[in-house]
Design an enzyme around this catalytic site. Structure first.
Site, short mmCIF file in Angstrom:
data_model
loop_
_atom_site.label_atom_id
_atom_site.label_comp_id
_atom_site.label_asym_id
_atom_site.label_seq_id
_atom_site.Cartn_x
_atom_site.Cartn_y
_atom_site.Cartn_z
N SER A 200 -3.00 -7.66 2.92
CA SER A 200 -3.16 -7.57 4.37
C SER A 200 -3.63 -8.91 4.93
O SER A 200 -3.19 -9.33 6.00
CB SER A 200 -4.19 -6.49 4.73
OG SER A 200 -3.75 -5.23 4.29
N ARG B 92 -2.56 -5.72 -8.40
CA ARG B 92 -1.63 -6.86 -8.41
C ARG B 92 -2.01 -7.76 -9.58
O ARG B 92 -3.20 -7.87 -9.92
CB ARG B 92 -1.72 -7.64 -7.09
CG ARG B 92 -1.06 -6.89 -5.93
CD ARG B 92 -1.59 -7.35 -4.60
NE ARG B 92 -3.01 -7.00 -4.47
CZ ARG B 92 -3.73 -7.15 -3.37
NH1 ARG B 92 -3.17 -7.65 -2.29
NH2 ARG B 92 -5.01 -6.81 -3.34
N HIS C 6 0.84 -1.21 0.00
CA HIS C 6 0.00 0.00 0.00
C HIS C 6 0.88 1.26 0.00
O HIS C 6 0.63 2.20 -0.75
CB HIS C 6 -0.87 0.06 1.26
CG HIS C 6 -1.92 -1.00 1.38
ND1 HIS C 6 -2.05 -1.79 2.49
CD2 HIS C 6 -2.93 -1.38 0.53
CE1 HIS C 6 -3.08 -2.61 2.34
NE2 HIS C 6 -3.64 -2.39 1.16
N LYS D 248 -15.58 -7.45 5.90
CA LYS D 248 -14.43 -8.33 6.08
C LYS D 248 -14.25 -8.55 7.55
O LYS D 248 -14.63 -7.69 8.36
CB LYS D 248 -13.14 -7.64 5.61
CG LYS D 248 -12.94 -7.51 4.14
CD LYS D 248 -11.61 -6.82 3.89
CE LYS D 248 -11.35 -6.71 2.40
NZ LYS D 248 -10.09 -6.05 2.14
P1 ADP Z 1 -9.88 -3.39 -0.27
O1 ADP Z 1 -10.41 -3.82 1.06
O2 ADP Z 1 -10.67 -2.33 -0.97
O3 ADP Z 1 -9.40 -4.51 -1.16
P2 ADP Z 1 -7.20 -2.93 0.63
O4 ADP Z 1 -6.94 -2.13 1.81
O5 ADP Z 1 -6.90 -4.38 0.70
O6 ADP Z 1 -8.62 -2.58 0.12
O7 ADP Z 1 -6.38 -2.32 -0.58
C1 ADP Z 1 -6.59 -1.00 -1.02
C2 ADP Z 1 -6.04 -0.90 -2.42
O8 ADP Z 1 -4.66 -1.24 -2.38
C3 ADP Z 1 -6.69 -1.82 -3.44
O9 ADP Z 1 -6.73 -1.15 -4.67
C4 ADP Z 1 -5.72 -2.98 -3.51
O10 ADP Z 1 -5.78 -3.62 -4.76
C5 ADP Z 1 -4.40 -2.26 -3.33
N1 ADP Z 1 -3.34 -3.12 -2.81
C6 ADP Z 1 -3.42 -4.01 -1.82
N2 ADP Z 1 -2.23 -4.65 -1.64
C7 ADP Z 1 -1.38 -4.13 -2.57
C8 ADP Z 1 -0.01 -4.39 -2.94
N3 ADP Z 1 0.70 -5.34 -2.32
N4 ADP Z 1 0.53 -3.66 -3.93
C9 ADP Z 1 -0.21 -2.73 -4.57
N5 ADP Z 1 -1.51 -2.44 -4.31
C10 ADP Z 1 -2.09 -3.14 -3.32
#
Ligand code: ADP
Length: 161
Positions: free
Chosen positions: A128, A90, A17, A41
């Site tokens: 995460s 990703r 992130h 979630k």
């Molecule tokens: P959500 O619950 O909306 O999936 P996340 O907090 O998991 O949100 O992720 C927020 C954003 O960050 C999403 O666009 C997700 O695809 C992106 N994201 C999550 N992990 C990574 C990563 N390792 N590299 C790049 N982008 C990521």
């Protein structure tokens, strides 16, 4: 001035992130990490804990802010005056979901442009949820999150036992 929001659950914020945040902060004048308070979630951290962890992780990047929000992401974008919504992509996991999200966002708020940053190679597999799973099973997580996030995750795992 172009303001971008980067919305998500951030439970917790990872280096994947943060990589997107820092790259977006080079492109847009202001980036607001939007912590969605009630995603569907199972969460490890409370909304305020997710805000605090994201704030501490991003505090050295001058044009980045962190805000908690509830309700529609497009309404949050409007409230803070954002023209752009940033997401991370990703290779294997994200395209279909993000594509649907972009279509829906376009219907709800055609003036809000969605910009996806390709995940950097070293973070392609990082999520995460995988991070929390590894921590629960006793694996090392220090390469994938900031020191304070690693500490917070380990404390939560300890308290689960
Ligand atoms: P959500 O619950 O909306 O999936 P996340 O907090 O998991 O949100 O992720 C927020 C954003 O960050 C999403 O666009 C997700 O695809 C992106 N994201 C999550 N992990 C990574 C990563 N390792 N590299 C790049 N982008 C990521």
């Amino acid at each position: 001035m172009t303001t971008a929001i980067y919305p998500g659950s951030f439970d917790p914020i990872t280096n994947g992130h943060l990589d997107v945040v820092i790259r977006a902060a080079h492109v847009f004048e202001k980036v607001i990490i939007g912590i969605y308070d009630t995603p569907e979630k199972k969460l490890m951290f409370s909304p305020q804990e997710r805000v605090d962890l994201a704030y501490a992780a991003a505090k050295n990047t001058a044009n980045v802010e962190v805000q908690l929000y509830s309700g529609l992401t497009v309404a949050f974008a409007k409230k803070v005056g954002a023209q752009v919504m940033v997401r991370g992509l990703r290779a294997s996991a994200d395209f279909e979901f993000e594509f649907d999200m972009a279509m829906m966002t376009n219907k709800l708020a055609p003036e809000l442009e969605m910009v996806c940053f390709m995940a950097s190679p070293q973070y392609q597999f990082l999520s995460s949820s995988l991070l929390k799973e590894v921590a629960r099973l006793g694996g090392a997580i220090d390469d994938w999150v900031t020191t304070n996030v690693a500490y917070a995750v380990k404390e939560k795992v300890k308290n689960l036992k």
